[in-house]
Write an enzyme that holds these catalytic residues in place. Structure first.
Site, PDB file in Angstrom:
ATOM      1  N   GLY A  42       3.089  51.303  17.421  1.00  0.00           N
ATOM      2  CA  GLY A  42       2.111  52.368  17.238  1.00  0.00           C
ATOM      3  C   GLY A  42       2.308  53.454  18.285  1.00  0.00           C
ATOM      4  O   GLY A  42       3.143  54.350  18.156  1.00  0.00           O
ATOM      5  N   ASN A  53       4.676  53.240  13.374  1.00  0.00           N
ATOM      6  CA  ASN A  53       3.421  53.522  12.668  1.00  0.00           C
ATOM      7  C   ASN A  53       2.757  54.692  13.395  1.00  0.00           C
ATOM      8  O   ASN A  53       2.171  54.511  14.454  1.00  0.00           O
ATOM      9  CB  ASN A  53       2.531  52.270  12.704  1.00  0.00           C
ATOM     10  CG  ASN A  53       1.161  52.529  12.096  1.00  0.00           C
ATOM     11  OD1 ASN A  53       0.917  53.574  11.502  1.00  0.00           O
ATOM     12  ND2 ASN A  53       0.251  51.568  12.248  1.00  0.00           N
ATOM     13  N   TRP A  54       2.897  55.875  12.818  1.00  0.00           N
ATOM     14  CA  TRP A  54       2.367  57.076  13.488  1.00  0.00           C
ATOM     15  C   TRP A  54       0.854  57.210  13.314  1.00  0.00           C
ATOM     16  O   TRP A  54       0.240  58.116  13.895  1.00  0.00           O
ATOM     17  CB  TRP A  54       3.071  58.336  12.949  1.00  0.00           C
ATOM     18  CG  TRP A  54       4.530  58.419  13.306  1.00  0.00           C
ATOM     19  CD1 TRP A  54       5.216  57.586  14.169  1.00  0.00           C
ATOM     20  CD2 TRP A  54       5.494  59.369  12.834  1.00  0.00           C
ATOM     21  NE1 TRP A  54       6.541  57.976  14.246  1.00  0.00           N
ATOM     22  CE2 TRP A  54       6.739  59.063  13.445  1.00  0.00           C
ATOM     23  CE3 TRP A  54       5.430  60.452  11.957  1.00  0.00           C
ATOM     24  CZ2 TRP A  54       7.902  59.798  13.204  1.00  0.00           C
ATOM     25  CZ3 TRP A  54       6.596  61.192  11.713  1.00  0.00           C
ATOM     26  CH2 TRP A  54       7.817  60.864  12.328  1.00  0.00           C
ATOM     27  N   GLU A 113       0.324  40.871  14.262  1.00  0.00           N
ATOM     28  CA  GLU A 113      -0.296  41.859  15.148  1.00  0.00           C
ATOM     29  C   GLU A 113      -1.605  41.277  15.701  1.00  0.00           C
ATOM     30  O   GLU A 113      -2.659  41.415  15.071  1.00  0.00           O
ATOM     31  CB  GLU A 113      -0.598  43.140  14.374  1.00  0.00           C
ATOM     32  CG  GLU A 113       0.631  43.872  13.906  1.00  0.00           C
ATOM     33  CD  GLU A 113       0.434  45.388  13.940  1.00  0.00           C
ATOM     34  OE1 GLU A 113       1.247  46.064  14.572  1.00  0.00           O
ATOM     35  OE2 GLU A 113      -0.545  45.885  13.358  1.00  0.00           O
ATOM     36  N   SER A 163       1.152  46.870  21.349  1.00  0.00           N
ATOM     37  CA  SER A 163       1.580  47.379  22.653  1.00  0.00           C
ATOM     38  C   SER A 163       3.046  47.105  22.973  1.00  0.00           C
ATOM     39  O   SER A 163       3.414  46.875  24.130  1.00  0.00           O
ATOM     40  CB  SER A 163       0.684  46.834  23.770  1.00  0.00           C
ATOM     41  OG  SER A 163      -0.642  47.281  23.570  1.00  0.00           O
ATOM     42  N   HIS A 196      -3.253  46.555   7.512  1.00  0.00           N
ATOM     43  CA  HIS A 196      -3.335  46.777   8.961  1.00  0.00           C
ATOM     44  C   HIS A 196      -4.761  46.470   9.441  1.00  0.00           C
ATOM     45  O   HIS A 196      -5.731  46.747   8.735  1.00  0.00           O
ATOM     46  CB  HIS A 196      -2.962  48.236   9.281  1.00  0.00           C
ATOM     47  CG  HIS A 196      -2.746  48.453  10.740  1.00  0.00           C
ATOM     48  ND1 HIS A 196      -3.800  48.614  11.612  1.00  0.00           N
ATOM     49  CD2 HIS A 196      -1.613  48.514  11.487  1.00  0.00           C
ATOM     50  CE1 HIS A 196      -3.312  48.760  12.833  1.00  0.00           C
ATOM     51  NE2 HIS A 196      -1.989  48.707  12.784  1.00  0.00           N
TER      52      HIS A 196
HETATM   53  C1  PEP Z   1      -0.240  48.992  15.436  1.00  0.00           C
HETATM   54  O1  PEP Z   1      -1.424  49.344  15.407  1.00  0.00           O
HETATM   55  O2  PEP Z   1       0.380  48.713  14.390  1.00  0.00           O
HETATM   56  C2  PEP Z   1       0.415  48.940  16.722  1.00  0.00           C
HETATM   57  C3  PEP Z   1       1.437  48.146  16.853  1.00  0.00           C
HETATM   58  O3  PEP Z   1      -0.105  49.759  17.684  1.00  0.00           O
HETATM   59  P1  PEP Z   1       0.306  49.822  19.239  1.00  0.00           P
HETATM   60  O4  PEP Z   1       1.800  49.706  19.330  1.00  0.00           O
HETATM   61  O5  PEP Z   1      -0.194  51.148  19.687  1.00  0.00           O
HETATM   62  O6  PEP Z   1      -0.369  48.674  19.901  1.00  0.00           O
END
Ligand code: PEP
Length: 260
Positions: free
Chosen positions: A243, A16-17, A172, A222, A102
């Site tokens: 992310g 997910n950019w 998430e 993360s 999201h």
């Molecule tokens: C996200 O927001 O979908 C995500 C997984 O972000 P990160 O990996 O930066 O925690």
């Protein structure tokens, strides 16, 4: 608990950019990933660039083993919705996946479960594979409301949806999302596994047990090269939504390689 509710399936790792990268930067990253991951088999890989980069990245990835996804969409296919992008438009660009609900959209754009439900239905109707994001915030976790929140979100978001064959669920936990902070801690593998198993249990209550066994439940928050192996080896974790660590080709490639 139904500890035998899961089946072993090919993992799915999704980048997910978010709102990052110009067209040129996106194509460069896609090109690097194409080269780094060209020999990867037995893992499904997808990238979700910003809308502006979907078409050029789609061209860049043509013929590769990396699939394309969008980060959001409207629930109507056309009409007077200034600034919105429709399911048929992203499908036309070659998207197979679309992230729906999201937590950043829930928080910053007031998306609620009933809107997310409409988007999910529209994605499935249009032959897209929605990645439904659910998860609790820190306060809810401290109040031991995690399971109530997950169950509520699933019941509302999936209301009236008969087949979830093409659905991916992303657990998430909001408190684990990095928001660009590389030092943010992920959920522990035990905590993540517990939530994934619970999600599968809820799905088996709404649909058939066979459906629950086969639904992909991926983890986001993360996920990085340092913790990917341990999280992705848990029996109910069928992949990851990445992310921050997906903005760098090498670190995303390492996560993909840890998924097998
Ligand atoms: C996200 O927001 O979908 C995500 C997984 O972000 P990160 O990996 O930066 O925690």
């Amino acid at each position: 608990m139904h500890s035998a509710l899961n089946v072993k399936m090919i993992k799915l790792i999704v980048a997910n950019w978010k709102m990052n990268k110009t067209v040129e930067e996106s194509c460069l990253l896609a090109n690097e990933l194409k080269n780094l991951l060209k020999n990867e088999k037995n893992v499904d890989i997808a990238v979700c660039p910003a809308f502006t980069s979907l078409h050029p990245v789609s061209k860049e990835l043509k013929g590769s083993n990396i699939k394309l996804g969008a980060q959001n969409m409207h629930f109507e296919n056309s009409g007077a919705y200034t600034g919105e992008v429709s399911p048929s438009m992203i499908k036309d660009l070659g998207c197979e996946f679309v992230i729906i609900g999201h937590s950043e959209r829930r928080e910053s754009f007031n998306e609620d479960d009933s809107l997310i439900n409409k988007k999910l239905a529209a994605a499935l109707r249009n032959g897209l594979k929605p990645i439904l994001c659910i998860g609790e915030n820190w306060e809810q976790r401290l109040n031991e409301e995690t399971e109530d929140i997950l169950e509520y979100q699933l019941l509302k978001c999936l209301s009236g949806i008969e087949s979830i064959k093409d659905l991916v669920i992303a657990y998430e936990p909001i408190w684990a999302i990095s928001k660009g902070n590389p030092n943010q801690k992920a959920a522990t593998k035990a905590d993540a596994e517990e939530s994934h198993l619970f999600i599968r249990k809820v799905i088996s209550g709404i649909y058939e047990e066979e459906t629950a066994k086969n639904v992909r439940i991926i983890y986001g928050g993360s996920l990085k090269p340092e913790n990917a192996k341990e999280l992705l080896s848990m029996p109910n974790i069928n992949g990851g939504l990445v992310g921050n660590a997906s903005l760098n080709a090498k670190s995303f490639a390492e996560i993909v390689k840890a998924a097998k």
